[in-house]
Enzyme design. Structure first.
Site, PDB file in Angstrom:
ATOM      1  N   TYR A 292       0.833  -1.198   0.000  1.00  0.00           N
ATOM      2  CA  TYR A 292       0.000   0.000   0.000  1.00  0.00           C
ATOM      3  C   TYR A 292       0.872   1.254   0.000  1.00  0.00           C
ATOM      4  O   TYR A 292       0.663   2.175  -0.800  1.00  0.00           O
ATOM      5  CB  TYR A 292      -0.913  -0.003   1.218  1.00  0.00           C
ATOM      6  CG  TYR A 292      -1.874   1.164   1.275  1.00  0.00           C
ATOM      7  CD1 TYR A 292      -3.035   1.178   0.503  1.00  0.00           C
ATOM      8  CD2 TYR A 292      -1.632   2.254   2.110  1.00  0.00           C
ATOM      9  CE1 TYR A 292      -3.923   2.243   0.555  1.00  0.00           C
ATOM     10  CE2 TYR A 292      -2.509   3.327   2.160  1.00  0.00           C
ATOM     11  CZ  TYR A 292      -3.653   3.313   1.380  1.00  0.00           C
ATOM     12  OH  TYR A 292      -4.518   4.383   1.436  1.00  0.00           O
TER      13      TYR A 292
ATOM     14  N   ALA B  39       3.986   1.562  -0.934  1.00  0.00           N
ATOM     15  CA  ALA B  39       4.725   1.670  -2.197  1.00  0.00           C
ATOM     16  C   ALA B  39       3.812   2.147  -3.323  1.00  0.00           C
ATOM     17  O   ALA B  39       4.196   2.989  -4.145  1.00  0.00           O
ATOM     18  CB  ALA B  39       5.342   0.320  -2.553  1.00  0.00           C
TER      19      ALA B  39
ATOM     20  N   LYS C 188       1.049   3.951  -3.087  1.00  0.00           N
ATOM     21  CA  LYS C 188       0.657   5.346  -2.905  1.00  0.00           C
ATOM     22  C   LYS C 188       1.837   6.290  -3.122  1.00  0.00           C
ATOM     23  O   LYS C 188       1.665   7.417  -3.608  1.00  0.00           O
ATOM     24  CB  LYS C 188       0.052   5.540  -1.524  1.00  0.00           C
ATOM     25  CG  LYS C 188      -1.302   4.841  -1.342  1.00  0.00           C
ATOM     26  CD  LYS C 188      -2.327   5.298  -2.364  1.00  0.00           C
ATOM     27  CE  LYS C 188      -3.726   4.759  -2.054  1.00  0.00           C
ATOM     28  NZ  LYS C 188      -4.734   5.232  -3.016  1.00  0.00           N
TER      29      LYS C 188
END
Length: 248
Positions: free
Chosen positions: A160, A162, A164
């Site tokens: 998540y 990485a 975002k």
């Protein structure tokens, strides 16, 4: 805001932030394209003063994305606004995460944003000489994961964070590329916000300057500025809407 009769594609529109964004856009007279894996009945019931198109399918599928954009053009003739909001969040740590978990977050959060951005800009926004792209990232993409008070699910997982972080980098890259076409690209980075992604996870908001969970409306309010004509001199920005957790 000067948005009446414009057309917006909103992914993840069945609930949470995407639902609130779609509702607020409709209040401004924007025609909304509701994209989700689930039906958007609850969102449709709350739309005000605009037309809509519902597109149900997998945003990780390039053919579905292209078909959604084509359906939008066939119904409305144009696209001014794209809000890449849909997302998934695996909370497993790096020791226990599988490639299935990793790929789900990267494909849903980052690949889909790329696919929709590409399909909307080329050729439609480019030819029109106008566009507003708003990507929902996360402060997890800045600080490596929002820490909660839950020992079991202490923060969002590495996939998540990485994905975002990738959304933020994509935002900046696209902004530099398409400004010459009259298109802006910005990102809103929520902190702990009450959506299905955070359901069942306890956050200690007392560590924030503003001691409460964020609400979808808090994030949608920020999206509305970036989606409007009034933001025409603003691009490549990442606006943290996080109750002040990122201070210091």
């Amino acid at each position: 805001m000067k948005m009446k009769d414009e057309v917006a594609i909103v992914t993840g529109a069945a609930s949470g932030i995407g639902q609130e964004v779609a509702i607020q856009l409709s209040r401004e007279g924007v025609n909304v394209v509701l994209v989700d894996l689930n039906v958007c009945d609850k969102t449709i019931q709350q739309l005000e003063g605009s037309s809509y198109l519902e597109c149900i399918g997998d945003i990780r599928d390039e053919q579905f994305v292209k078909a959604t954009v084509q359906r939008t053009i066939e119904k409305f003739g144009e696209i001014q606004i794209l809000v890449n909001n849909a997302g998934t969040c695996c909370r497993l740590d790096i020791e226990h995460m599988t490639m299935v978990d990793w790929d789900r977050d990267l494909d849903t959060n980052l690949k889909a944003a790329f696919l929709f951005t590409q399909a909307c800009i080329y050729p439609y926004m480019k030819e029109a000489g106008y566009g507003r792209i708003v990507n929902i990232s996360s402060v997890s993409g800045i600080n490596g994961g929002v820490v909660s008070g839950d020992e079991k699910d202490g923060r969002s997982g590495p996939a998540y964070a990485a994905s975002k972080g990738g959304v933020i980098a994509l935002t900046k890259w696209v902004a530099k590329e398409v400004g010459k076409y009259g298109i802006t690209c910005n990102s809103v980075a929520p902190g702990a916000t009450a959506t299905s992604i955070t359901a069942g996870v306890a956050y200690d908001t007392s560590k924030q300057v503003i001691d409460r969970m964020g609400q979808p409306s808090d994030i949608a309010n920020a999206v509305m500025y970036f989606a409007s004509k009034e933001s025409g001199y603003t691009t490549s920005q990442v606006l943290k809407v996080d109750g002040g957790i990122s201070i210091g």
